[in-house]
Design a protein around this motif. Structure first.
Motif, PDB file in Angstrom:
ATOM      1  N   LEU A  82      -8.523   0.274   0.430  1.00 28.15           N
ATOM      2  CA  LEU A  82      -7.470   1.088   1.036  1.00 28.15           C
ATOM      3  C   LEU A  82      -7.819   1.437   2.487  1.00 28.15           C
ATOM      4  CD1 LEU A  82      -4.776   2.379   0.066  1.00 28.15           C
ATOM      5  CD2 LEU A  82      -6.042   4.516  -0.207  1.00 28.15           C
ATOM      6  N   ASP A 130      -5.701   0.547   5.765  1.00 28.05           N
ATOM      7  CA  ASP A 130      -5.303   1.610   6.694  1.00 28.05           C
ATOM      8  C   ASP A 130      -5.756   1.311   8.125  1.00 28.05           C
ATOM      9  OD1 ASP A 130      -3.782   3.873   6.489  1.00 28.05           O
ATOM     10  OD2 ASP A 130      -5.368   5.190   5.743  1.00 28.05           O
ATOM     11  N   ALA A 137       0.830  -1.201   0.000  1.00 29.99           N
ATOM     12  CA  ALA A 137       0.000   0.000   0.000  1.00 29.99           C
ATOM     13  C   ALA A 137       0.869   1.258   0.000  1.00 29.99           C
ATOM     14  CB  ALA A 137      -0.928  -0.011   1.200  1.00 29.99           C
ATOM     15  N   ASP A 184     -12.018   0.199  -4.588  1.00 27.55           N
ATOM     16  CA  ASP A 184     -10.588   0.456  -4.364  1.00 27.55           C
ATOM     17  C   ASP A 184     -10.386   1.293  -3.100  1.00 27.55           C
ATOM     18  OD1 ASP A 184     -10.022  -0.902  -6.605  1.00 27.55           O
ATOM     19  OD2 ASP A 184      -9.519   0.850  -7.851  1.00 27.55           O
ATOM     20  N   LEU A 191      -3.010   6.811   4.616  1.00 26.21           N
ATOM     21  CA  LEU A 191      -3.192   6.520   3.193  1.00 26.21           C
ATOM     22  C   LEU A 191      -4.396   7.194   2.522  1.00 26.21           C
ATOM     23  CD1 LEU A 191      -2.418   2.676   3.365  1.00 26.21           C
ATOM     24  CD2 LEU A 191      -0.933   4.489   2.462  1.00 26.21           C
ATOM     25  N   CYS A 192      -5.554   7.135   3.173  1.00 24.44           N
ATOM     26  CA  CYS A 192      -6.804   7.456   2.469  1.00 24.44           C
ATOM     27  C   CYS A 192      -6.919   8.917   2.038  1.00 24.44           C
ATOM     28  CB  CYS A 192      -7.996   7.076   3.335  1.00 24.44           C
ATOM     29  SG  CYS A 192      -8.004   5.323   3.725  1.00 24.44           S
ATOM     30  N   LYS A 245      -5.570   9.833  -1.381  1.00 23.10           N
ATOM     31  CA  LYS A 245      -6.432   9.466  -2.525  1.00 23.10           C
ATOM     32  C   LYS A 245      -7.538  10.496  -2.718  1.00 23.10           C
ATOM     33  CE  LYS A 245      -4.636   5.977  -4.325  1.00 23.10           C
ATOM     34  NZ  LYS A 245      -4.007   6.149  -5.628  1.00 23.10           N
ATOM     35  N   PRO A 291       2.106   4.607  -0.860  1.00 23.95           N
ATOM     36  CA  PRO A 291       1.597   5.704  -1.693  1.00 23.95           C
ATOM     37  C   PRO A 291       2.711   6.277  -2.577  1.00 23.95           C
ATOM     38  CG  PRO A 291       1.865   6.448   0.573  1.00 23.95           C
ATOM     39  CD  PRO A 291       2.231   4.992   0.553  1.00 23.95           C
TER      40      PRO A 291
END
Ligand code: NAD
Length: 484
Positions: free
Chosen positions: A89, A93, A3, A85, A182-183, A186, A5
């Motif tokens: 993620l 996370d 994962a 997707d 992470l999120c 995006k 980034p």
């Protein structure tokens, strides 16, 4: 690393890296495996993000609400198209099961972008007639808004803070929790792809010191924090020193009152949703379940049976109903509270142990009965799948005990007596309340706490008040009458 980034930060429309910052390892909670690494923002990264936001905000404030709204609504559609997707993620996370993330995270973020996108064109001032003269008000954006997130809903929090801020003409610098970096990246990417001009939604990673540097920077006009009460007190004080606007979405220890006449399956279902969803890591959870004497034995029987049937497991398996805790540290904290509960004399009805082997951070859904008001498990926010059941006999007694806490985020009541339901809710000291359900938080409804659980409201038209300020303009239509 599965994962990883593109880079740690997203500034001025592009990914930016600076490996001089403190490394932040991203651990998948279901396996303990390292799945990525980002770097905490250096002073230079913080400076780049704030100057990009400051510059971009000026022209964004001059675009029409219709145009701003169109971009936000486009981003909402893109999020829905990519729901799987983004949900995967979110699961990587946080460890929350796909069964939840597919319906509660990116979709909730999309709701916020769609809702505030729809409102953007209707944000207006008013005209106040004064005989011949008049005043008009202009509802202006605040400027640069800093969002600081908790780790339990990383996609949702990124959108709940971003959507109203952008709809009102502000720029955003968002710092996700270091636990779930992470999120938000995006979301930033999607917003730019949807047409948001560069610099309006920036993401910088970091520990508390990065949050603290953002809050005290003079370029920042507003701070919206989702986090614990102790962090909230620090951030509120730091924002106060600069006389900045704030929204504080903090912790809770919310009461859920179940009366004898309640539908037992609904009440048990509500209590379970309000304690075990997201492995209990929800701020508004009804963790003090007050059950009236007459219904208590039947309530505990059904609760134990249904809790024992909860399917713990691999979060990526859509049949799984409950995943791990977000981190090993959170798991250890919750297990320690379970031991405290036992040593305080509460009766363990079910659960109470680590589960699923030694790799993931799983805890069995846990129910304590015979809990009393003074026990630490009934007073402190545990933030895990630990429900405390307390008994009561009289309505007024239950209300007084429910209110005997420094928190005031949420409250719920289960009863078939409509008059009682409204009377009890009116007396409970909480910002977000439910009658015969629990924990639903649609974007159309204001969300937030009273007492130490917070100030300000997210979602709904109320959020517009917290991302704008009023300028009043007095217009004279006649000569100036000066006495000198
Ligand atoms: P936390 O308070 O530890 O951290 C929240 C965020 O604040 C993180 O991003 C952290 O890096 C940052 N931070 C820490 N110190 C800071 C400082 N001095 N200045 C600026 N930023 C700082 O909370 P957490 O453990 O991430 O999240 C769990 C808590 O969040 C629980 O108490 C929960 O109830 C609360 N929460 C509230 C809501 C709500 O809407 N009311 C929603 C979700 C979670």
């Amino acid at each position: 690393m599965k994962a990883q980034p593109t880079a740690s930060h997203f500034i001025n429309g592009v990914y930016v890296e600076d490996t001089a910052g403190t490394p932040i390892d991203i651990i998948y909670p279901a396996s303990g495996e390292l799945i990525g690494r980002v770097y905490s923002a250096t002073p230079s990264i913080i400076d780049q993000a704030l100057s990009a936001a400051k510059t971009a905000q000026k022209s964004w404030a001059r675009t029409s609400g219709t145009e701003r709204g169109r971009i936000l609504r486009k981003a909402a559609d893109m999020i829905r198209d990519r729901n799987r997707d983004l949900s995967t993620l979110e699961t990587l996370d946080t460890g929350k099961p796909l069964q939840e993330t597919l319906v509660a995270d990116a979709t909730s973020g999309a709701d916020a972008l769609e809702y505030f996108g729809g409102l953007a064109a209707s944000i207006t001032g008013e005209h106040i007639p004064l005989g011949q003269d008049f005043v008009y008000t202009i509802r202006e954006p605040l400027g640069v808004c800093v969002g600081i997130g908790a780790w339990n809903y990383p996609t949702q929090i990124a959108c709940w803070k971003g959507a109203p801020a952008l709809a009102c003409g502000n720029a955003v610098v968002f710092k996700p929790s270091e636990t779930t970096p992470l999120c938000a990246l995006k979301i930033a990417e999607i917003l730019v792809e949807a047409g948001l001009p560069a610099g309006l939604y920036n993401v910088v990673q970091g520990l508390g010191d990065v949050g603290s540097a953002l809050v005290s920077d003079p370029r920042v006009d507003k701070v919206s924090l989702t986090g614990s009460v102790p962090t909230g007190k620090k951030v509120y004080a730091a924002a106060g020193a600069g006389v900045k606007h704030v929204t504080m979405e903090l912790g809770g220890k919310s009461p859920l009152l179940v009366f004898d006449d309640a539908d037992i399956e609904d009440a048990v279902g509500g209590a379970m949703l309000g304690n075990f969803y997201s492995s209990g890591q929800v701020c508004s959870n009804g963790t003090r379940v007050f059950v009236q004497d007459g219904i208590l034995p039947a309530f505990l029987d059904r609760l134990a049976a249904r809790t024992n049937a909860i399917r713990l497991g691999d979060p990526m398996d859509e049949e799984t109903q409950m995943g791990p805790m977000v981190t090993e540290a959170q798991m250890d904290k919750v297990l320690a509270y379970i031991e405290i509960g036992k040593s305080e004399g509460a009766r363990l009805v079910t659960g109470g142990k680590r589960a699923m082997g030694k790799n993931g951070f799983y805890i069995e859904p846990t129910v304590f009965a015979d809990v009393t008001d003074d026990m630490r498990i009934a007073r402190e926010e545990i933030f895990g799948p630990v429900m405390s059941v307390l008994s009561f006999s009289e309505e007024s007694e239950a209300v007084a005990r429910a209110n005997d806490t420094e928190f005031g985020l949420s409250a719920g009541v289960f009863t078939k007596d409509l008059t009682r339901a409204h009377r009890v809710i009116a007396d409970l000291e909480a910002g977000s309340c439910w009658i015969n359900t629990y924990n639903l938080a649609p974007v159309e409804a204001p969300f937030g706490g009273v007492k130490q659980s917070g100030v300000g409201r997210e979602n709904s038209k109320a959020a517009i008040e917290h991302y704008t300020q009023l300028k009043s303009v007095y217009v004279a239509m006649g000569p100036v009458e000066a006495p000198y």
